[in-house]
Design a protein around this motif. Structure first.
Motif, PDB file in Angstrom:
ATOM      1  N   ALA A  47       1.243  59.057  36.324  1.00 54.88           N
ATOM      2  CA  ALA A  47       2.264  59.446  35.334  1.00 54.88           C
ATOM      3  C   ALA A  47       2.441  58.368  34.266  1.00 54.88           C
ATOM      4  O   ALA A  47       2.649  58.683  33.084  1.00 54.88           O
ATOM      5  N   PHE A  48       2.347  57.098  34.660  1.00 57.08           N
ATOM      6  CA  PHE A  48       2.442  56.004  33.689  1.00 57.08           C
ATOM      7  C   PHE A  48       1.294  56.101  32.688  1.00 57.08           C
ATOM      8  O   PHE A  48       1.503  55.966  31.480  1.00 57.08           O
ATOM      9  N   LEU A  49       0.081  56.348  33.172  1.00 53.70           N
ATOM     10  CA  LEU A  49      -1.072  56.474  32.271  1.00 53.70           C
ATOM     11  C   LEU A  49      -0.925  57.694  31.365  1.00 53.70           C
ATOM     12  O   LEU A  49      -1.251  57.628  30.179  1.00 53.70           O
ATOM     13  N   ARG A  50      -0.416  58.799  31.911  1.00 54.18           N
ATOM     14  CA  ARG A  50      -0.204  59.990  31.075  1.00 54.18           C
ATOM     15  C   ARG A  50       0.812  59.680  29.985  1.00 54.18           C
ATOM     16  O   ARG A  50       0.673  60.118  28.844  1.00 54.18           O
ATOM     17  N   ALA A  51       1.847  58.910  30.323  1.00 57.31           N
ATOM     18  CA  ALA A  51       2.866  58.538  29.331  1.00 57.31           C
ATOM     19  C   ALA A  51       2.254  57.680  28.229  1.00 57.31           C
ATOM     20  O   ALA A  51       2.589  57.838  27.047  1.00 57.31           O
ATOM     21  N   LEU A  52       1.352  56.777  28.592  1.00 57.79           N
ATOM     22  CA  LEU A  52       0.681  55.952  27.574  1.00 57.79           C
ATOM     23  C   LEU A  52      -0.168  56.816  26.663  1.00 57.79           C
ATOM     24  O   LEU A  52      -0.268  56.569  25.465  1.00 57.79           O
ATOM     25  N   ASP A  53      -0.805  57.833  27.236  1.00 56.49           N
ATOM     26  CA  ASP A  53      -1.595  58.767  26.448  1.00 56.49           C
ATOM     27  C   ASP A  53      -0.716  59.411  25.372  1.00 56.49           C
ATOM     28  O   ASP A  53      -1.131  59.576  24.234  1.00 56.49           O
ATOM     29  N   GLY A  54       0.530  59.700  25.725  1.00 54.56           N
ATOM     30  CA  GLY A  54       1.455  60.319  24.776  1.00 54.56           C
ATOM     31  C   GLY A  54       1.896  59.397  23.653  1.00 54.56           C
ATOM     32  O   GLY A  54       2.364  59.861  22.620  1.00 54.56           O
ATOM     33  N   ILE A  58      -3.286  54.584  23.967  1.00 51.68           N
ATOM     34  CA  ILE A  58      -4.502  54.835  24.737  1.00 51.68           C
ATOM     35  C   ILE A  58      -4.788  56.332  24.677  1.00 51.68           C
ATOM     36  O   ILE A  58      -3.935  57.140  25.033  1.00 51.68           O
ATOM     37  N   THR A  59      -5.971  56.667  24.223  1.00 51.68           N
ATOM     38  CA  THR A  59      -6.398  58.061  24.192  1.00 51.68           C
ATOM     39  C   THR A  59      -7.656  58.172  25.040  1.00 51.68           C
ATOM     40  O   THR A  59      -8.751  57.844  24.593  1.00 51.68           O
ATOM     41  N   PRO A  60      -7.482  58.597  26.296  1.00 47.76           N
ATOM     42  CA  PRO A  60      -8.653  58.665  27.165  1.00 47.76           C
ATOM     43  C   PRO A  60      -9.626  59.744  26.707  1.00 47.76           C
ATOM     44  O   PRO A  60      -9.239  60.719  26.080  1.00 47.76           O
ATOM     45  N   THR A  61     -10.872  59.523  27.047  1.00 46.92           N
ATOM     46  CA  THR A  61     -11.901  60.534  26.819  1.00 46.92           C
ATOM     47  C   THR A  61     -11.673  61.637  27.843  1.00 46.92           C
ATOM     48  O   THR A  61     -11.142  61.382  28.925  1.00 46.92           O
ATOM     49  N   ARG A  62     -12.070  62.830  27.510  1.00 50.27           N
ATOM     50  CA  ARG A  62     -11.965  63.942  28.463  1.00 50.27           C
ATOM     51  C   ARG A  62     -13.356  64.317  28.948  1.00 50.27           C
ATOM     52  O   ARG A  62     -14.307  64.382  28.161  1.00 50.27           O
ATOM     53  N   SER A  63     -13.454  64.550  30.249  1.00 53.54           N
ATOM     54  CA  SER A  63     -14.724  65.009  30.820  1.00 53.54           C
ATOM     55  C   SER A  63     -14.939  66.461  30.408  1.00 53.54           C
ATOM     56  O   SER A  63     -14.044  67.097  29.832  1.00 53.54           O
ATOM     57  N   ASP A  64     -16.106  66.993  30.714  1.00 63.13           N
ATOM     58  CA  ASP A  64     -16.375  68.396  30.406  1.00 63.13           C
ATOM     59  C   ASP A  64     -15.355  69.314  31.074  1.00 63.13           C
ATOM     60  O   ASP A  64     -15.028  70.365  30.548  1.00 63.13           O
TER      61      ASP A  64
END
Length: 126
Positions: A47-54, A58-64
């Motif tokens: 959830a912390f990482l998802r919050a950073l994405d928001g 940090i914008t993580p790459t998305r897998s297929d």
């Protein structure tokens, strides 16, 4: 944070899919970590990482399949935010601080490169 102020954190280059994975593991920007592994390594919750994405930091790459993938560089940023939050800094302020630290580091690298280029130009002129 405006898009032009953000590093291209997590964006894939067109040739990324053609290079063997083993050849990219030394690349700090290669998205090698799943969300679960990334959270474990940083010592935070998914959830912390998802919050950073928001936040846009940090914008993580998305897998297929649409799953988030994080690079070592992104994990370092997340760890730095976590450190600041643990010290009592509000999360939004911590993200801003880390963004500014990143910008400063890029500017310092660019200045150093310009100094090297300037030195070469002076030597060539002499």
């Amino acid at each position: 944070m405006s898009p032009e102020s953000q590093p291209n954190a997590g964006a894939r280059q067109p040739d990324d899919d053609r290079l063997p994975v083993a050849g990219r593991l030394d690349d700090d920007h290669f998205p090698a970590y799943t969300m679960g592994r990334a959270a474990e390594l940083v010592g935070v919750t998914p959830a912390f990482l998802r919050a950073l994405d928001g936040t846009g930091l940090i914008t993580p790459t998305r897998s297929d399949g649409g799953h988030r993938r994080y690079s070592r560089h992104q994990l370092k940023l997340a760890a730095r935010v976590c450190e600041l939050v643990d010290q009592g800094t509000p999360a939004d302020a911590a993200c801003r601080i880390v963004d500014l630290e990143e910008r400063l580091e890029r500017v310092e690298r660019d200045c150093e490169e310009l100094r090297r280029q300037g030195g070469r130009a002076v030597r060539q002129h002499q």
